[in-house]
Design an enzyme around this catalytic site. Structure first.
Site, PDB file in Angstrom:
ATOM      1  N   LYS A   1     159.405  64.236 -23.848  1.00  0.00           N
ATOM      2  CA  LYS A   1     160.748  64.213 -23.259  1.00  0.00           C
ATOM      3  C   LYS A   1     160.719  63.678 -21.831  1.00  0.00           C
ATOM      4  O   LYS A   1     161.551  62.841 -21.453  1.00  0.00           O
ATOM      5  CB  LYS A   1     161.340  65.620 -23.265  1.00  0.00           C
ATOM      6  CG  LYS A   1     162.660  65.747 -22.507  1.00  0.00           C
ATOM      7  CD  LYS A   1     163.167  67.160 -22.476  1.00  0.00           C
ATOM      8  CE  LYS A   1     162.608  67.971 -21.336  1.00  0.00           C
ATOM      9  NZ  LYS A   1     163.356  67.780 -20.072  1.00  0.00           N
ATOM     10  N   ASN A   2     159.764  64.157 -21.031  1.00  0.00           N
ATOM     11  CA  ASN A   2     159.752  63.795 -19.616  1.00  0.00           C
ATOM     12  C   ASN A   2     159.279  62.368 -19.363  1.00  0.00           C
ATOM     13  O   ASN A   2     159.342  61.891 -18.226  1.00  0.00           O
ATOM     14  CB  ASN A   2     158.893  64.790 -18.833  1.00  0.00           C
ATOM     15  CG  ASN A   2     159.545  66.156 -18.742  1.00  0.00           C
ATOM     16  OD1 ASN A   2     160.759  66.293 -18.893  1.00  0.00           O
ATOM     17  ND2 ASN A   2     158.736  67.180 -18.516  1.00  0.00           N
TER      18      ASN A   2
ATOM     19  N   ARG B   1     169.538  67.521 -15.143  1.00  0.00           N
ATOM     20  CA  ARG B   1     169.130  67.112 -13.801  1.00  0.00           C
ATOM     21  C   ARG B   1     168.484  65.729 -13.784  1.00  0.00           C
ATOM     22  O   ARG B   1     168.571  65.001 -12.803  1.00  0.00           O
ATOM     23  CB  ARG B   1     168.161  68.135 -13.221  1.00  0.00           C
ATOM     24  CG  ARG B   1     168.735  69.531 -13.076  1.00  0.00           C
ATOM     25  CD  ARG B   1     167.835  70.402 -12.234  1.00  0.00           C
ATOM     26  NE  ARG B   1     167.710  69.874 -10.888  1.00  0.00           N
ATOM     27  CZ  ARG B   1     168.558  70.098  -9.907  1.00  0.00           C
ATOM     28  NH1 ARG B   1     169.617  70.856 -10.116  1.00  0.00           N
ATOM     29  NH2 ARG B   1     168.367  69.582  -8.712  1.00  0.00           N
TER      30      ARG B   1
ATOM     31  N   CYS C   1     173.327  71.550  -7.522  1.00  0.00           N
ATOM     32  CA  CYS C   1     172.295  71.103  -6.584  1.00  0.00           C
ATOM     33  C   CYS C   1     172.871  70.964  -5.181  1.00  0.00           C
ATOM     34  O   CYS C   1     173.866  70.286  -4.980  1.00  0.00           O
ATOM     35  CB  CYS C   1     171.729  69.756  -7.023  1.00  0.00           C
ATOM     36  SG  CYS C   1     170.551  69.064  -5.868  1.00  0.00           S
TER      37      CYS C   1
ATOM     38  N   ARG D   1     166.624  71.210  -3.473  1.00  0.00           N
ATOM     39  CA  ARG D   1     165.725  70.618  -4.449  1.00  0.00           C
ATOM     40  C   ARG D   1     165.463  69.189  -3.972  1.00  0.00           C
ATOM     41  O   ARG D   1     166.152  68.666  -3.101  1.00  0.00           O
ATOM     42  CB  ARG D   1     166.378  70.608  -5.851  1.00  0.00           C
ATOM     43  CG  ARG D   1     166.677  71.992  -6.394  1.00  0.00           C
ATOM     44  CD  ARG D   1     165.452  72.715  -6.910  1.00  0.00           C
ATOM     45  NE  ARG D   1     164.970  72.162  -8.155  1.00  0.00           N
ATOM     46  CZ  ARG D   1     165.406  72.533  -9.360  1.00  0.00           C
ATOM     47  NH1 ARG D   1     166.358  73.426  -9.477  1.00  0.00           N
ATOM     48  NH2 ARG D   1     164.891  72.007 -10.449  1.00  0.00           N
TER      49      ARG D   1
ATOM     50  N   ASP E   1     155.564  73.749 -16.353  1.00  0.00           N
ATOM     51  CA  ASP E   1     156.253  73.827 -17.645  1.00  0.00           C
ATOM     52  C   ASP E   1     155.456  74.589 -18.705  1.00  0.00           C
ATOM     53  O   ASP E   1     155.954  74.797 -19.809  1.00  0.00           O
ATOM     54  CB  ASP E   1     156.586  72.421 -18.165  1.00  0.00           C
ATOM     55  CG  ASP E   1     157.818  71.836 -17.493  1.00  0.00           C
ATOM     56  OD1 ASP E   1     158.496  72.566 -16.741  1.00  0.00           O
ATOM     57  OD2 ASP E   1     158.108  70.647 -17.725  1.00  0.00           O
TER      58      ASP E   1
ATOM     59  N   ARG F   1     166.877  71.218 -25.807  1.00  0.00           N
ATOM     60  CA  ARG F   1     166.743  70.195 -24.767  1.00  0.00           C
ATOM     61  C   ARG F   1     165.342  69.598 -24.763  1.00  0.00           C
ATOM     62  O   ARG F   1     165.165  68.458 -24.333  1.00  0.00           O
ATOM     63  CB  ARG F   1     167.043  70.797 -23.389  1.00  0.00           C
ATOM     64  CG  ARG F   1     168.501  71.153 -23.143  1.00  0.00           C
ATOM     65  CD  ARG F   1     168.718  71.598 -21.700  1.00  0.00           C
ATOM     66  NE  ARG F   1     168.070  70.674 -20.798  1.00  0.00           N
ATOM     67  CZ  ARG F   1     167.199  71.029 -19.857  1.00  0.00           C
ATOM     68  NH1 ARG F   1     166.858  72.294 -19.699  1.00  0.00           N
ATOM     69  NH2 ARG F   1     166.651  70.117 -19.070  1.00  0.00           N
TER      70      ARG F   1
END
Length: 420
Positions: free
Chosen positions: A22-23, A93, A117, A122, A306, A398
């Site tokens: 995913k990332n 995000r 945010c 962040r 994670d 997600r």
């Protein structure tokens, strides 16, 4: 709102195939904004965040089609807006990753701040600082980032803290900038490296990716890409931890063991026997209870944040006491309260949770609070006596593709239920 029910006590065994990361998928999809030529990405998982990304790009005028074998084709030649609206950005995000490529190709970008945010809280401010150093005129008004630049200029960008999305945004923007950009204190995550490799396949001049200094030679234009995304190391780690917690033997395939050293080292410390192939990892606990391990999260190649929640769950039923320190994100121990509902013995002290392993957990209704916490609660449910019901599982969709089906293949008793 869907729920997942798990009946615990089954030892996992078998083989499971890992989906694309995913990332890595999200920034590579957004990299299609850098070119007018067609792009094709293979290994795209069916995830909520991927769907949101495609909706966002489609709303900007990108033509998107989904093919067989997890392939997505994109054509941004019809890009007709510089706006990324709050309605979509608020749900994810990573939407901030349209900012760099949109500004570099279009000369302007209007991107909503990610939901909840505040600039400075962040690392979104690091994205803006880097782009400003490349010559962008940036202002924040009404919850939107307004950025303009006739053409970005190469610059030395020093990131105050390591940020994955900040590195990716500046990296993508730099590919079309005039001159040379040097990104210092860059993120070294495999997903950043995968994005860089995809950009190189488009004709970008990039070196040093995978180290803390990335050099980018700007190009006038980039070609399209035909690229295969790397496997998801966090999904792979989640299934391996599940196998360790249940005393099972599981083989994960379509993996890159070289991206998972920190996680595999901790699993070995927990007592797992690990065998790595070229694209596979087998974990065998031989029915044993895992040993407690100490974890401190850190940017890659350190232990990934994670995977923190999953190892918190492992420590809950491990032999001994484990200490988990979270150094990346604040407020990332919300799963602890839920694990305590199952009978876990753990206490939070600042950015640390101290866990004394117990021999058994007992099933209970649980509430998921975020993506990785959701996975953690499922893992706990796999070993808890009786039934565990996890609510608000939209979080898990997600980042995990067909997670209940994959656990079912390994022998877990798990099912998705409609809202009660």
């Amino acid at each position: 709102m869907a729920r997942i029910q798990i009946t615990g006590g089954r030892r996992l065994s078998g083989t499971v195939e890992i989906s694309g990361a995913k990332n890595a998928v999200l920034p590579i999809l957004m990299a299609a904004l850098l070119t007018e030529q067609p792009c094709r990405l293979s290994g795209v998982p069916h995830l909520r965040d991927v769907t949101t990304t495609m909706q966002l790009l489609g709303q900007m005028g990108v033509d998107i089609s989904i093919g067989d074998r997890s392939q997505v084709s994109l054509d941004a030649s019809g890009l007709d807006t510089d706006l990324a609206p709050y309605e979509l950005v608020k749900t994810m995000r990573a939407s901030i990753l349209v900012l760099g490529p949109l500004l570099a190709r279009n000369g302007s970008a209007r991107v909503s701040l990610p939901g909840g945010c505040a600039i400075g809280a962040r690392p979104v401010d690091l994205h803006l600082k880097g782009l400003a150093e490349m010559g962008a005129d940036i202002r924040v008004e009404g919850g939107y980032i307004h950025a303009r630049a006739d053409r970005l200029k190469g610059a030395r960008v020093v990131l105050d803290t390591v940020t994955v999305t900040g590195t990716e945004n500046i990296l993508m923007a730099a590919t079309l900038a005039e001159g040379t950009t040097v990104i210092e204190n860059a993120a070294q995550e495999p997903e950043v490296v995968d994005l860089a490799e995809c950009l190189i396949s488009m004709g970008a001049g990039i070196s040093g990716h995978g180290s803390n200094t990335i050099t980018v030679e700007g190009r006038e234009r980039l070609a399209g890409y035909d690229y295969q995304v790397l496997p998801d190391r966090i999904e792979a780690g989640t299934f391996l931890v599940a196998a360790a917690m249940t005393g099972g033997c599981v083989r994960v395939v379509n993996v890159r063991p070289d991206t998972m050293d920190a996680v595999l080292d901790k699993l070995k410390q927990a007592g797992a026997e690990i065998t790595c192939g070229e694209d596979s990892i087998e974990l065998d606990m031989r029915g044993r209870r895992p040993r407690a391990v100490n974890i401190t999260t850190a940017p890659y190649p350190g232990f990934p944040t994670d995977m923190q929640a999953q190892f918190t769950a492992l420590n809950a039923i491990a032999d001994g006491t484990g200490v988990v320190r979270e150094t990346i994100f604040e407020n990332r121990f919300m799963h602890v309260l839920e694990l305590q509902r199952l009978g876990a013995d753990m206490r939070v002290e600042g950015n640390t949770v101290i866990i004394r392993g117990v021999e058994r957990l007992t099933g209970a209704p649980l509430m998921a609070t975020d993506l990785r916490a959701s996975a953690c609660l499922l893992l706990a449910g796999l070993v808890a006596e009786g039934d565990t019901m996890v609510d608000r599982v939209y979080h898990i969709d997600r980042g995990y593709e067909n997670i209940e089906e994959k656990f079912g293949q390994l022998g877990a008793k798990i099912q998705r239920l409609p809202a009660g």
